[in-house]
Design a protein around this motif. Sequence first.
Motif, PDB file in Angstrom:
ATOM      1  N   LEU A 312       0.799  -1.272  -0.092  1.00 45.39           N
ATOM      2  CA  LEU A 312       0.118  -0.048  -0.015  1.00 45.39           C
ATOM      3  C   LEU A 312       0.901   1.309   0.007  1.00 45.39           C
ATOM      4  O   LEU A 312       1.631   1.192   0.946  1.00 45.39           O
ATOM      5  N   GLU A 313       0.630   2.182  -0.735  1.00 41.17           N
ATOM      6  CA  GLU A 313       1.478   3.515  -1.089  1.00 41.17           C
ATOM      7  C   GLU A 313       0.436   4.405  -0.931  1.00 41.17           C
ATOM      8  O   GLU A 313      -0.476   4.616  -1.713  1.00 41.17           O
ATOM      9  N   LEU A 336      -9.957  -5.302  -4.522  1.00 42.96           N
ATOM     10  CA  LEU A 336      -9.085  -6.217  -4.046  1.00 42.96           C
ATOM     11  C   LEU A 336      -9.278  -7.651  -3.964  1.00 42.96           C
ATOM     12  O   LEU A 336      -8.415  -8.495  -4.436  1.00 42.96           O
ATOM     13  N   ARG A 337     -10.750  -7.918  -3.774  1.00 44.03           N
ATOM     14  CA  ARG A 337     -11.008  -9.382  -3.828  1.00 44.03           C
ATOM     15  C   ARG A 337     -10.780 -10.010  -5.319  1.00 44.03           C
ATOM     16  O   ARG A 337     -10.335 -11.135  -5.451  1.00 44.03           O
ATOM     17  N   ASN A 338     -11.287  -9.095  -6.405  1.00 44.15           N
ATOM     18  CA  ASN A 338     -10.772  -9.563  -7.761  1.00 44.15           C
ATOM     19  C   ASN A 338      -9.238  -9.809  -7.957  1.00 44.15           C
ATOM     20  O   ASN A 338      -8.688 -10.769  -8.574  1.00 44.15           O
ATOM     21  N   VAL A 350      -1.453  -1.469  -4.212  1.00 45.71           N
ATOM     22  CA  VAL A 350      -2.574  -0.510  -3.941  1.00 45.71           C
ATOM     23  C   VAL A 350      -1.769   0.998  -3.785  1.00 45.71           C
ATOM     24  O   VAL A 350      -0.995   1.174  -3.093  1.00 45.71           O
ATOM     25  N   GLU A 351      -2.558   2.048  -4.464  1.00 46.00           N
ATOM     26  CA  GLU A 351      -1.876   3.432  -4.469  1.00 46.00           C
ATOM     27  C   GLU A 351      -3.104   4.307  -4.260  1.00 46.00           C
ATOM     28  O   GLU A 351      -4.304   4.111  -4.990  1.00 46.00           O
ATOM     29  N   ARG A 360      -3.341  -2.525  -8.501  1.00 48.49           N
ATOM     30  CA  ARG A 360      -2.612  -3.004  -9.715  1.00 48.49           C
ATOM     31  C   ARG A 360      -2.086  -4.277  -9.269  1.00 48.49           C
ATOM     32  O   ARG A 360      -1.281  -4.420  -8.132  1.00 48.49           O
ATOM     33  N   ASP A 361      -2.330  -5.401 -10.209  1.00 46.66           N
ATOM     34  CA  ASP A 361      -1.932  -6.636  -9.745  1.00 46.66           C
ATOM     35  C   ASP A 361      -1.225  -7.234 -11.080  1.00 46.66           C
ATOM     36  O   ASP A 361      -1.214  -6.672 -12.248  1.00 46.66           O
ATOM     37  N   SER A 362      -0.275  -8.252 -10.454  1.00 47.67           N
ATOM     38  CA  SER A 362       0.357  -8.909 -11.908  1.00 47.67           C
ATOM     39  C   SER A 362      -0.349 -10.413 -11.996  1.00 47.67           C
ATOM     40  O   SER A 362       0.663 -11.467 -12.533  1.00 47.67           O
TER      41      SER A 362
END
Length: 424
Positions: A312-313, A336-338, A350-351, A360-362
């Motif tokens: 988290l930023e 976030l759940r997705n 998370v920003e 943003r996820d990878s």
Amino acid sequence: MAHGLPRKIRIAFIVQALLASLAVLLGGYLVSLVIKHGLVHVVLQEEADYYWQLHEASPVQPPPNTRNIRGYLLETGQSSLSLPKDLRPLEPGFHELKAADQLVLVDQRPAGRLYLVFLRSQAQRAAFWFGVVPVLITLLGIYGASWLTYRASWRIVSPVNWLARRVSQWDPRYPDASELAAERLPADVQGEARQLAAALHSLASRVGQHVARERNFTRDASHELRTPLTVIRMASDMALSTPELDPRLQRSLGRIQRAGRDMEAVIDAFLILAREADIEPQAEWFDVADIVRYEVNNAREMLAGRPVELTLEVVGNNHLLLAPPRVMHVVVSNLLRNACAYTDTGTIAVEVGNDRVVVRDSGIGMTEESLARVFEPFFRAEPARPLGTGLGLSIVRRLCERFGWRIELESAPGQGTTATVHFG
């Protein structure tokens, strides 16, 4: 709003009458030309032929001299000075002398020239009676028929126009269809119009009942659904206050407590979506960063034991937003759940900015086809995965639209997904 059906019918009949008038006037003009030039020419030519027949039988036969026709004979070799001045320069053929108000036929034969003069005023009088008068009578007939047809059409569409006026005055939230009851309909509302009125009355009654049920549900659900959740939360608080509580049980009670709060947030969000758009929900100023931080901590429990790093930023120093805080809980928790459901290894970043939240996820990412349908209810990019029902992003978009926020998704297969919620 002016009702267009009677107006369109009126315009159609006016245009029809104008076009018919132009056609009749043009026809009358052509008839007058035919009478003045064609018919007079034929009459004079026949008169000339008849005279020459008489002249052959008796050369002393005088030229025609009647009320409508005056004739002059210039025998071969005679001087044209015996003719009226206007006729002297005329060559054989048909001529119109406007200055002298005359139509002249000059007929050349071996015995000489015959000049037959017909007064233009007589031709115009004939054109009036055989051209203008029939045109006027035809126009009056057209106007009378158009008026009668318009009145008949008006009587036909007036019931529909009456229905349109009544329906346009309805309040969409509380449609009052009492005027469309069968016993209150005007006498001229018959046939298909009466069937339409009955259908609208039935539809409005059902809509009114539906609105009443929805209003009652949103009022009762806000109380009835909160009551058991309040009991669960209070019971979990009391259990957590017990000294020397087993750590495993303490963690379970904490999860129950957080799930109760999440459920309250979801209920609030659903009730907001169920209310009418012009009813503003209760809003307050809150710190977006605090809510995102809370949801990030909840998401870490979902990732327990998985090789996924969640960070988290917080960027900037102004994260206050005026809205229902629980709506933000639902939006961030769904994103976030997705991200957790579709990221097997890698990172979830998370920003929080001054005017946005970015997740943003990878993970596995999505194709362009999936990205185009991702906000559809029950759509899942990878149905084989056990988590999720396909409603999360649909709810997120509806909530964002309700409060004027904007959500954007960027994704590519194998490269992860970036979800951004803009508040500005």
